[in-house]
Scaffold this active site. Structure first.
Site, PDB file in Angstrom:
ATOM      1  N   GLY A 542       0.834  -1.197   0.000  1.00  0.00           N
ATOM      2  CA  GLY A 542       0.000   0.000   0.000  1.00  0.00           C
ATOM      3  C   GLY A 542       0.862   1.238   0.000  1.00  0.00           C
ATOM      4  O   GLY A 542       2.091   1.140  -0.062  1.00  0.00           O
ATOM      5  N   GLY A 543       0.245   2.394   0.090  1.00  0.00           N
ATOM      6  CA  GLY A 543       0.969   3.654   0.100  1.00  0.00           C
ATOM      7  C   GLY A 543       1.927   3.736   1.281  1.00  0.00           C
ATOM      8  O   GLY A 543       2.949   4.408   1.240  1.00  0.00           O
ATOM      9  N   PHE A 544       1.618   3.023   2.309  1.00  0.00           N
ATOM     10  CA  PHE A 544       2.321   3.088   3.571  1.00  0.00           C
ATOM     11  C   PHE A 544       3.539   2.152   3.578  1.00  0.00           C
ATOM     12  O   PHE A 544       4.565   2.437   4.180  1.00  0.00           O
ATOM     13  CB  PHE A 544       1.294   2.695   4.624  1.00  0.00           C
ATOM     14  CG  PHE A 544       1.778   2.554   6.038  1.00  0.00           C
ATOM     15  CD1 PHE A 544       2.214   1.336   6.508  1.00  0.00           C
ATOM     16  CD2 PHE A 544       1.746   3.628   6.901  1.00  0.00           C
ATOM     17  CE1 PHE A 544       2.621   1.193   7.826  1.00  0.00           C
ATOM     18  CE2 PHE A 544       2.155   3.487   8.223  1.00  0.00           C
ATOM     19  CZ  PHE A 544       2.590   2.269   8.686  1.00  0.00           C
ATOM     20  N   LYS A 546       4.842  -2.301   2.822  1.00  0.00           N
ATOM     21  CA  LYS A 546       4.417  -3.667   2.508  1.00  0.00           C
ATOM     22  C   LYS A 546       3.551  -4.260   3.618  1.00  0.00           C
ATOM     23  O   LYS A 546       3.714  -3.925   4.781  1.00  0.00           O
ATOM     24  CB  LYS A 546       5.636  -4.551   2.309  1.00  0.00           C
ATOM     25  CG  LYS A 546       6.294  -4.331   0.962  1.00  0.00           C
ATOM     26  CD  LYS A 546       7.458  -5.273   0.753  1.00  0.00           C
ATOM     27  CE  LYS A 546       8.079  -4.998  -0.615  1.00  0.00           C
ATOM     28  NZ  LYS A 546       9.369  -5.654  -0.786  1.00  0.00           N
ATOM     29  N   ASP A 657     -10.802   7.200   1.729  1.00  0.00           N
ATOM     30  CA  ASP A 657     -10.199   6.352   0.699  1.00  0.00           C
ATOM     31  C   ASP A 657     -10.991   5.054   0.553  1.00  0.00           C
ATOM     32  O   ASP A 657     -10.438   3.961   0.646  1.00  0.00           O
ATOM     33  CB  ASP A 657      -8.735   6.081   1.047  1.00  0.00           C
ATOM     34  CG  ASP A 657      -7.935   5.624  -0.167  1.00  0.00           C
ATOM     35  OD1 ASP A 657      -8.438   5.805  -1.306  1.00  0.00           O
ATOM     36  OD2 ASP A 657      -6.836   5.090   0.013  1.00  0.00           O
TER      37      ASP A 657
END
Ligand SMILES: *[C@@H]1O[C@H](CO)[C@@H](O)[C@H](O)[C@H]1NC(C)=O
Ligand SMILES: *[C@@H]1O[C@H](CO)[C@@H](O)[C@H](O)[C@H]1NC(C)=O
Ligand SMILES: *[C@@H]1O[C@H](CO)[C@@H](O)[C@H](O)[C@H]1NC(C)=O
Ligand SMILES: *[C@@H]1O[C@H](CO)[C@@H](O)[C@H](O)[C@H]1NC(C)=O
Ligand SMILES: *[C@@H]1O[C@H](CO)[C@@H](O)[C@H](O)[C@H]1NC(C)=O
Ligand SMILES: *[C@@H]1O[C@H](CO)[C@@H](O)[C@H](O)[C@H]1NC(C)=O
Ligand SMILES: *[C@@H]1O[C@H](CO)[C@@H](O)[C@H](O)[C@H]1NC(C)=O
Length: 880
Positions: A542-544, A546, A657
């Site tokens: 994700g954007g954050f 793994k 989101d």
């Protein structure tokens, strides 16, 4: 012989049915009681079902024939916060006395519930409606204005619940009389729904607080319900009650002051052990969840865990407290005082184990208290505090699982009080809200969030308490955020043992809750769980950072989200997510188990969602054809999760989101909302009803209004969810750059298809023939409304949820044969799913999945992007 037999059965069956309609009485079996209950949709011309699927009958059979001039009227305005059309959208209205007559067994106790939806009914101006309601000599309501009451409570509808003691007069009917006031010209009475439910005589004697050895005889008391709370748990609808069709509400709006303690739910598989207590007393869920004060005696000894109720003076109240100890099993481990109306209710302390002898045994205690005073509303507080005397309990803690409060009729057989008045604080908010309305702003208000949860039984100033709390608590929560969590770059907190929480006294109020709900893992534990972050354990990106799957405590499966330490955004989202998730517990939200912060590494530990993301079951990975019904059920689950975010917690939370990769499925295919990294708490002050913020979110799902005005509202989530609805229906991505230009954005394409009337052409071919036309129509109408350009035109999440559930009903109603084949197919599908379980590819595609950029970044970098056309199309949303 066979025929004779059937006939006999038929006759017996008919007699039972007749007996039931003639004389509903409690037979000891809660299921039978529920089916013997009468529920009338007053003024309706045909029977129907409410949002919970309960059947409501027409009212004419209980109206004595002589009443000429009552009218049946359909409301023209449907308030979006009504839980369902039935029974609220029709009313029986009268300028003169009208009454209903019900057959009863005078030896039985009954719940009488009156449902009112104050709105204008044709030429009847609701401001003129003042009336009384009497039953069997008891005055339930007097000079009652539903409109004033609803306004004071900021609710669209009112439910009044009474429990009528056995009349024991041998008379086998009960008359409910509605009488318009003769003090107001043009006055009229109205009623939308009536329920009459036979119940056991569930009261006994209650000990009178402040008088040792005195009791109040509950068995003969006729009472009105003031509150019914599932403490530390969720709302329980009538259909999930233990047979008495009661509603149990979340207790958070009633918590007094900023100290809310800690909520917990039983995590063990051992069920409740009933010791002589009937199971109908309260549903399982009530005893399975509770609120306690927290683990740290330095904190718990310094506050009272208190619930506040605003009540009419000069009445006696019965307070029923429900307990079940799930953690400790010895006497004097958790010993506490109970304060009711500022007096000690339990002189020798409350020790649940001392009462029950063992853990997991539910028990309740009834107390009665006289509330003094002449006028206005009085505050009745119920408080808990650890006992700190000679006993020295092992833990300084207290707990409560459920709370009910009843007002006892006085010597004149009266239960009526004055109409509540709007508290000053609330009046101000209502005024601002009206002004906002007239300015045509999106209608979001702090009050709505609170009242939606509390609803019904009606306590005016309690909401003012909530309001003050909102105001005073917000800044504290902000400072709390940064102080309690040892963050990035701070290496002082590297303990080698995993501990529960890590609270400091300075951040007491918020952190006890977050910390106690949230386990702190060491980096070593995380490394062990993921085989040192082995690539084979990666299940998503994700954007954050793994996401790994892992195993903790030997066998417990978890998903571990590891941060990318170099990203500033990562730090913020890390904090946001812990803050959000540790406070939120809901069946349809992914649970946060704990976090790790050590040596600059940050990780969040979640429940493992065995079936991955919703998207991968639509058009990604190993494709399984979910049936339409399964898809609807998943959407309903996800909508419940979002609805909870919007209205269920102390603050409105906007997800920001919403998309199919953020809807996860557990091993039972229950949908859960995940990824709160971008969440924002909603309107904090009442004159600012949006959150200004940098535009974030995923393209394809982005609310055009949010994009234009950079203002975030709950309706932004509704828009994104609308895209999800079409994604489910059409089984295609929200954005697909490889398609012809007009089809790239699903939102645009679906809208234009609906407008042209050819939505059929874009439905997933796998399910196309299986959707009932009426269901499809409802579904598409709803989804289309979600995509309205202006937030104000979109439905609220609760409206949306209701419409989805209605769609599911439309899909399910119909001939038995089709249903049978449907079930057959569902079984086949679930077998199919089980077969695929082990081979399921949980990896997310990285190509177009997680386009989480800030708008500015994307706009400057879109030259390099192969799909410039898409972005410009999205940027110019206004031009659509
Ligand atoms: C209803 O009555 C109130 C008070 O009598 C008045 O202010 C209001 O304008 C009336 N509304 C309508 C729609 O007639
Ligand atoms: C009510 O009970 C049903 C069946 O047990 C369950 O599926 C549903 O989630 C429950 N609803 C709530 C709000 O607890
Ligand atoms: C249940 O939770 C308690 C603490 O909240 C913990 O000590 C216990 O191990 C848990 N039990 C299970 C079966 O998960
Ligand atoms: C409570 O406070 C005392 C004195 O400040 C301190 O010694 C003790 O460690 C604290 N206990 C906990 C559990 O924090
Ligand atoms: C708790 O409530 C009782 C009764 O109202 C009061 O006497 C006591 O001071 C309170 N304790 C704290 C710590 O607030
Ligand atoms: C009970 O205590 C609270 C807080 O200490 C106080 O505000 C309230 O007035 C008290 N109520 C009564 C009836 O004494
Ligand atoms: C009836 O209620 C209204 C509104 O609360 C109040 O103004 C009025 O005085 C009441 N009338 C009587 C007779 O009690």
């Amino acid at each position: 012989m066979h025929i004779g037999c059937h006939l006999k059965l038929f006759v017996i069956f008919t007699i039972i049915l007749l007996l039931n309609t003639i004389k509903p009485s409690f037979s000891g079996n809660p299921k039978a009681a529920a089916s013997a209950a009468i529920a009338l949709d007053c003024g309706a011309t045909s029977e129907g079902k409410d949002g919970d699927g309960r059947k409501w009958d027409i009212d004419t059979k209980y109206l004595p024939p002589s009443q000429g001039d009552s009218q049946t009227i359909k409301a023209t305005f449907q308030d979006p916060s009504l839980p369902s059309e039935i029974p609220y959208m029709t009313a029986r209205v009268s300028n003169s006395d009208m009454s209903y007559k019900f057959p009863i067994d005078s030896k039985s106790r009954y719940f009488l519930r009156l449902h009112f939806y104050p709105t204008n009914y044709n030429s009847f101006n609701i401001s003129n409606s003042y009336f009384s309601v009497t039953v069997a000599g008891f005055t339930l309501l007097n000079n009652f204005s539903a409109a004033i009451t609803a306004e004071a409570l900021t609710q669209a509808y009112i439910i009044k619940e009474y429990s009528i003691a056995p009349l024991d007069d041998g008379v086998d009917s009960l008359e409910v009389v509605f009488k318009p006031s003769n003090k107001h010209p043009g006055s009229f009475s109205f009623i939308n729904g009536i329920e009459l439910v036979p119940t056991p005589n569930f009261f006994d004697s209650a000990s009178l607080v402040g008088f040792s050895d005195q009791t109040l005889d509950g068995k003969t008391s006729t009472v009105e319900t003031i509150a019914r709370l599932n403490v530390g748990g969720n709302y329980i609808p009538p259909t999930n009650d233990s047979g008495l069709l009661r509603t149990w509400y979340d207790d958070t709006p009633y918590i007094f002051g900023a100290a809310a303690g800690v909520t917990s739910a039983d995590n063990e598989t051992v069920g409740l052990v009933y010791q002589g207590m009937p199971k109908y007393i309260a549903p399982y869920d009530v005893y399975d969840t509770w609120r306690s004060m927290g683990p740290d005696p330095n904190i718990t000894l310094n506050f009272n865990l208190t619930w506040a109720f605003s009540v009419d003076p000069a009445f006696t109240y019965i307070i029923r407290l429900h307990f079940c100890e799930h953690i400790y099993s010895k006497v004097n481990q958790r010993l506490f005082n109970i304060f009711i109306y500022n007096q000690t209710a339990t002189p020798s302390g409350a020790d649940v184990i001392a009462w029950t002898g063992a853990k997991d045994v539910p028990i309740y205690k009834d107390y009665a208290v006289n509330v003094q005073g002449k006028e206005g509303q009085q505050e009745l507080l119920v408080g808990l505090h650890p006992r700190d005397g000679v006993e020295k309990p092992e833990f300084y803690d207290a707990l409560l699982n459920g709370l009910e409060m009843f007002k006892v009729s006085d010597g004149n057989k009266n239960l009526a009080g004055p109409n509540p008045t709007l508290s000053e604080a609330l009046a101000k908010v209502v005024k601002e809200k009206r002004e906002d309305f007239s300015k045509d702003k999106p209608n979001i208000n702090a009050i709505g969030a609170a009242s939606g949860v509390a609803a019904a039984f009606g306590l005016a100033t309690v909401f003012a308490v909530v309001l003050y709390k909102k105001k005073s608590k917000m800044p504290r929560s902000k400072s709390g955020t940064t102080s309690w969590l040892p963050l990035y770059g701070n290496s002082q907190t590297t303990g080698m043992k995993s501990t529960i929480g890590g609270s400091s006294v300075a951040s007491a109020q918020l952190s006890t809750e977050a910390a106690a709900n949230c386990r702190h893992f060491t980096l070593a534990e995380i490394r062990r769980a993921t085989k040192n972050f082995d690539e084979s354990h990666v299940i998503g990106v994700g954007g954050f950072g793994k996401v790994y799957k892992g195993v903790i405590d030997g066998s417990f499966k978890v998903a571990i989200k590891k941060s990318n330490p170099s990203s500033e955004q990562g730090v913020n989202e890390f904090v946001t997510e812990i803050e959000m998730l540790s406070k939120l517990r809901h069946k349809h939200l992914v649970s946060l188990i704990g976090y790790c912060e050590e040596d600059g590494e940050m990780a969040l530990v979640y429940d493992f969602m065995a079936h991955g993301t919703l998207r991968e079951h639509l058009y990604k990975g190993n494709k399984i054809n979910l049936t339409w019904k399964q898809r609807l059920e998943m959407l309903i689950g996800a909508a419940k999760g979002l609805h909870y975010l919007h209205t269920g917690s102390k603050y409105t939370i906007i997800h920001r989101d919403v998309k199919t990769t953020n809807i996860l499925l557990d091993e039972n295919w229950v949908a859960k909302i995940s990824d709160f990294g971008l969440s924002k708490t909603g309107p904090e002050t009442t004159n600012q009803n949006h959150v200004s913020t940098v535009v974030k979110g995923s393209f394809g799902y982005l609310d055009p209004e949010y994009f234009r005005r950079q203002q975030l509202t709950e309706k932004s989530d509704v828009y994104s969810f609308g895209v999800v609805l079409f994604e489910i229906l059409c089984a295609r991505p929200a954005l697909n750059p490889s398609l012809p230009k007009e089809q790239v954005s699903l939102a645009d394409w679906a809208r234009s298809s609906v407008r042209k009337g050819n939505i059929d052409d874009i439905i997933d071919p796998h399910i196309k023939g299986t959707i009932k036309p009426e269901c499809l129509k409802k579904f598409v109408d709803t989804a289309f409304k979600c995509l309205s350009d202006h937030g104000i035109d979109r439905p609220s999440m609760s409206d949306l949820l209701w419409n989805l559930e209605f769609s599911l009903q439309l899909q399910e109603s119909g001939d038995g044969e089709k249903a049978a084949t449907n079930n057959g197919r569902n079984n086949a599908v679930s077998d199919n799913i089980n077969m695929h379980l082990n081979t399921l590819n949980l990896e997310e595609d990285e190509d177009e999945g997680d386009d989480e950029y800030s708008a500015a970044t994307t706009l400057s970098s879109n030259e390099e992007n192969s799909s410039t056309a898409i972005f410009s199309q999205i940027v110019h949303q206004t031009g659509r």
